[in-house]
Design an enzyme around this catalytic site. Sequence first.
Site, PDB file in Angstrom:
ATOM      1  N   CYS A   1     -23.947 -14.538  58.633  1.00  0.00           N
ATOM      2  CA  CYS A   1     -23.218 -15.588  57.918  1.00  0.00           C
ATOM      3  C   CYS A   1     -21.767 -15.624  58.367  1.00  0.00           C
ATOM      4  O   CYS A   1     -20.959 -14.788  57.953  1.00  0.00           O
ATOM      5  CB  CYS A   1     -23.302 -15.349  56.411  1.00  0.00           C
ATOM      6  SG  CYS A   1     -22.349 -16.526  55.431  1.00  0.00           S
TER       7      CYS A   1
ATOM      8  N   CYS B   1     -19.305 -16.238  55.506  1.00  0.00           N
ATOM      9  CA  CYS B   1     -19.079 -15.066  54.658  1.00  0.00           C
ATOM     10  C   CYS B   1     -18.170 -14.049  55.326  1.00  0.00           C
ATOM     11  O   CYS B   1     -17.288 -13.469  54.682  1.00  0.00           O
ATOM     12  CB  CYS B   1     -20.406 -14.385  54.331  1.00  0.00           C
ATOM     13  SG  CYS B   1     -21.684 -15.474  53.677  1.00  0.00           S
ATOM     14  N   ASP B   2     -18.368 -13.813  56.628  1.00  0.00           N
ATOM     15  CA  ASP B   2     -17.736 -12.668  57.285  1.00  0.00           C
ATOM     16  C   ASP B   2     -16.764 -13.025  58.408  1.00  0.00           C
ATOM     17  O   ASP B   2     -16.127 -12.135  58.979  1.00  0.00           O
ATOM     18  CB  ASP B   2     -18.828 -11.755  57.869  1.00  0.00           C
ATOM     19  CG  ASP B   2     -19.789 -11.265  56.802  1.00  0.00           C
ATOM     20  OD1 ASP B   2     -19.338 -11.051  55.666  1.00  0.00           O
ATOM     21  OD2 ASP B   2     -20.987 -11.097  57.110  1.00  0.00           O
TER      22      ASP B   2
END
Length: 307
Positions: free
Chosen positions: A134, A137-138
Amino acid sequence: MTERIYDLIIVGAGPAGMTASIYASRANMSVLMLERKYPGGQMQSTEEIENYTGYEHITGPELSEKMFEHSKKFGTEFAFGNITKIEVKEDLKYVTAGSTVYIAKTVIVATGCEHRNLNVPGEKEFSGKGVSYCAVCDGAFFRNKEVVVVGGGDSAVEEALYLSNLVSKVTIVHRRDELRAQKIIQDRAFAKDNIEFIWDSVVTEIKGERKVSSVEVRNVKTEEISSIPTDGIFIYVGRIPQTNDFTDLGIINSSGYIPTNEKLETTIPGIFAAGDVREKEIRQVVTATSDGAIAAQGAYSFVESLK
């Protein structure tokens, strides 16, 4: 076991499930929507959505929140629960979620898909330590660093574009000699100065000590092995339909997806499937919402037929 009998239980709160809840509850059906993680499904990890009608640009989390609030507006009940089984007894369906059994006249399965793993050495060991699925997300953890993206479809190239605005360099590793992503997305990637491509290649190992430091790549045509220094690897190599809990129903095909007819009926009367979990050609937010509407109408007609 709950004593209440719902008209409809929706399994999954992605765009298909949430749309189904709107259509069904507006038709005065009693509706329960169950979700084991969080509303929105894969939308939650999508940075930009540009092809959902009415929004020139919206983030996945924003659209998820808007859909979730809308889905509850007309009376749909919502509960978290890990679905483990659906049983059919005469005209009723018994849905087991955790330690609770819910009862309904109809069920819509809208559990979606999850990302597929590479299953190579180092992937599991470095999960959260440089291995990610992701970018939204990261991605911020890799600002001004170099990363590898594996895959050549829409998700891989879209996430590579997102990362290119954060990191110094993105290397896309793809097992074929051309991308599978939509042409407009390809063109954007090719125009980026800090996106490079390694064709006809697969990742065979992810290496590092405390975190990822390189990936080993094998050319599928020449068998040549090379090493790419990198601070992180983002993996987008397909999806796995979330249908393991429905194996006993006999509604799943050899690929793990659920075939339906045009009304989104499965082979079991009163059980429908909608969204990415269904066997179909295109899996997008807009097709999921369309599925949700059709499945809800099918559930309504089925309940009416029981009267």
